[in-house]
Design an enzyme around this catalytic site. Structure first.
Site, PDB file in Angstrom:
ATOM      1  N   GLU A  58      40.817  35.280  34.846  1.00 17.51           N
ATOM      2  CA  GLU A  58      41.005  34.924  36.258  1.00 17.51           C
ATOM      3  C   GLU A  58      39.912  33.946  36.642  1.00 17.51           C
ATOM      4  O   GLU A  58      38.723  34.279  36.592  1.00 17.51           O
ATOM      5  CB  GLU A  58      40.969  36.156  37.167  1.00 17.51           C
ATOM      6  CG  GLU A  58      42.167  37.083  36.999  1.00 17.51           C
ATOM      7  CD  GLU A  58      42.234  38.192  38.044  1.00 17.51           C
ATOM      8  OE1 GLU A  58      41.740  37.982  39.187  1.00 17.51           O
ATOM      9  OE2 GLU A  58      42.783  39.258  37.720  1.00 17.51           O
ATOM     10  N   GLU A  98      40.082  44.858  36.060  1.00 17.05           N
ATOM     11  CA  GLU A  98      39.059  45.066  37.089  1.00 17.05           C
ATOM     12  C   GLU A  98      38.789  46.562  37.311  1.00 17.05           C
ATOM     13  O   GLU A  98      38.789  47.070  38.433  1.00 17.05           O
ATOM     14  CB  GLU A  98      39.441  44.366  38.394  1.00 17.05           C
ATOM     15  CG  GLU A  98      39.499  42.860  38.229  1.00 17.05           C
ATOM     16  CD  GLU A  98      39.584  42.077  39.550  1.00 17.05           C
ATOM     17  OE1 GLU A  98      39.737  42.700  40.624  1.00 17.05           O
ATOM     18  OE2 GLU A  98      39.490  40.832  39.494  1.00 17.05           O
TER      19      GLU A  98
END
Length: 500
Positions: A304, A173
């Site tokens: 995810e 991220e």
């Protein structure tokens, strides 16, 4: 009567077993208490890993496990988690709950967990607050067999032989908690860092994964690929093996999220509608990837995914602990069917997270353990691992209570394994209607059927007091016909049928 056609001669992509992967972060009670209790715990364990949890995870054939994060990965310095545990550095987990992280679960412990689970390791390196040297030395520590400072340090710490690492993530991220980077800046960082994720073992190559987009940030995907492949060949073998994508189902939006257990029929359909958005994301990000990688050498890695609700009342909000109902089971079934259908590009996915966090497959409380409805879906779907996707089509109709959040009533995928057994996974998204499905199976004479079903009320869950409320049961409401099979699927259910 619903029409369903399965073509056994139209074999498509291989369904990579790693689509059924999992994610474990230093977050809440996922690692500590959930997976790892330490060698001195009264809870039965092997080298600190809970025996009951390991046994349950092996049953669903965990293929790959991602660690140490997540946002935690970009503040994790691996050398803090090696050596005698009494000497390991303690830190505050600033991302998740502000609790003390004592680093008692580190590299050796994670690789031991993978050994016990008999799964591959997916390690996420620190780009946000780490250095190229730090990442390079971690890879050396893990995988180098020869004479080197890191190999010697590993041996001093009690592991003579090196380990195998299947996947290495270069940051996490990076558009947010991993550094708030622009796609161009991260693309340059990726080019640099991945250079030093070296392959030390002859014939054994680490697959390198770049940090991909958050949800529908198509500018990120475009920017990363454009930057990474500038001044390069269109595709260099080993330069980038995967590009990640993160998407969570929030029925009420990121800020509110909504309760995991207190919801109505409108929220049921809203949740499933937002889950189905996963297919749009795969198609649109995949189209950008096709521009730079038309041969699909780079895998889409959805490392995810899952439901993210408001944490359970009375628990640490930074621990992201939530219950798991039949709604989660349908979310899991839908996503896994979507991944199967797109297995030409999607070649790994990791549900978030394995134990006690978000859409967990297992919940623990002290010595107690509960298998969630999501766990049972993974157990039913495990037969797709490394099987071949078959072309299939099912008639659907739109159902729901609000025009904006309508969903198709049925969702499916089909595969064929090496023995020629066909595996059908089918979800009924309706809360009220059952359906009779007339299934034509082309070029196959059906001789036997075996089925299993997960069904219950939409809010049904397994608790520590009642751990077996939602259970897989034998499914027999089907018949062999001249052209295939007829299936009668009840409302709010997930079915797996084995066709021989």
């Amino acid at each position: 009567m619903v029409k369903y056609v399965i073509n056994t001669t139209a074999k498509k992509s291989k369904i990579n077993k790693d689509i059924y992967g999992h994610f474990s972060e230093h977050l809440g009670r996922c690692i500590y208490e959930g997976l790892y209790v330490g060698e001195d715990s009264a809870i039965p364990n092997t080298n600190g890993m809970r025996n009951d949890v390991v046994k349950a995870l092996k049953e669903i054939k965990i293929p790959v496990l991602r660690w140490p994060g997540g946002c935690f990965a970009d503040e994790y310095h691996w050398m803090d988690g090696i050596g005698p545990k009494e000497n390991r550095k303690r830190m505050i987990n600033t991302h998740w709950g502000g609790v003390v992280e004592d680093n008692s679960f580190g590299t050796h412990e994670f690789m031991e967990l993978c050994r016990q689970l008999e799964c591959d390791a997916y390690i996420n390196g620190n780009v946000g607050s780490g250095t190229v040297r730090e990442m390079s030395e971690w890879v050396e520590y893990l995988t180098f067999e020869g004479v080197s400072p890191m190999a010697e340090l590993r041996k001093e710490n009690g592991h003579e032989e090196s380990w195998d690492v299947e996947y290495f993530g270069v940051g996490n991220e990076s558009w947010g908690c991993g550094g708030n980077m622009t796609p161009e800046y991260y693309g340059d960082q990726y080019r640099n860092y991945q250079t030093y994720v070296r392959d030390y073992k002859p014939g054994k190559r680490i697959k390198k994964i770049a940090c991909g987009a958050n949800v529908d940030d198509y500018e990120w995907t475009e920017g990363i690929l454009k930057t990474c492949f500038r001044h390069s060949l269109p595709f260099q073998h080993g330069f980038m093996d995967g590009l990640s994508l993160h998407y969570y189902t929030h029925p009420e939006g990121w800020e509110i999220k909504g309760s995991a257990t207190d919801f109505d029929e409108k929220v049921w359909y809203k949740t499933l509608n937002k889950t189905l958005y996963m297919e749009t994301l795969i198609n649109r990000h995949g189209a950008i990837m096709d521009k730079y990688d038309p041969e699909k050498n780079i895998a889409m890695i959805i490392d995810e995914w899952g439901t993210w609700f408001t944490c359970e009342p009375g628990t640490n909000p930074g621990f992201l602990y939530q219950q798991n109902t039949m709604r989660d089971a349908l979310v899991a079934g839908i996503n896994l069917n979507i991944f199967n259908k797109h297995s030409d590009r999607v070649r790994m996915a990791n549900i978030a997270q394995m134990v006690n966090v978000l859409q967990a497959v297992i919940l623990t409380e002290g010595e107690k353990m509960v298998l969630t409805p999501t766990y049972h879906v993974f157990n039913m779907y495990k037969h797709h691992q490394d099987a071949t996707l078959l072309d299939s089509f099912i008639e659907t109709k739109q159902i729901g209570l609000e025009e904006e959040y309508m969903v198709p009533n049925l969702n499916e995928s089909v595969s064929i394994d090496e023995e020629g057994t066909v595996h059908i996974t089918l979800s009924n998204l309706s809360l009220e209607e059952s359906y009779t499905i007339d299934t034509t199976i082309l070029d196959k004479k059906v001789t036997s059927l075996k089925g299993e079903i997960l069904m219950n009320d939409m809010k049904a869950m397994n608790t520590f007091e009642n751990p077996e409320t939602v259970q897989v049961k034998e499914f027999t409401d089907m018949d062999i016909t001249e052209t295939g099979i007829q299936i009668r699927i009840p409302a709010c259910s997930v079915v797996h049928i084995e066709v021989r």
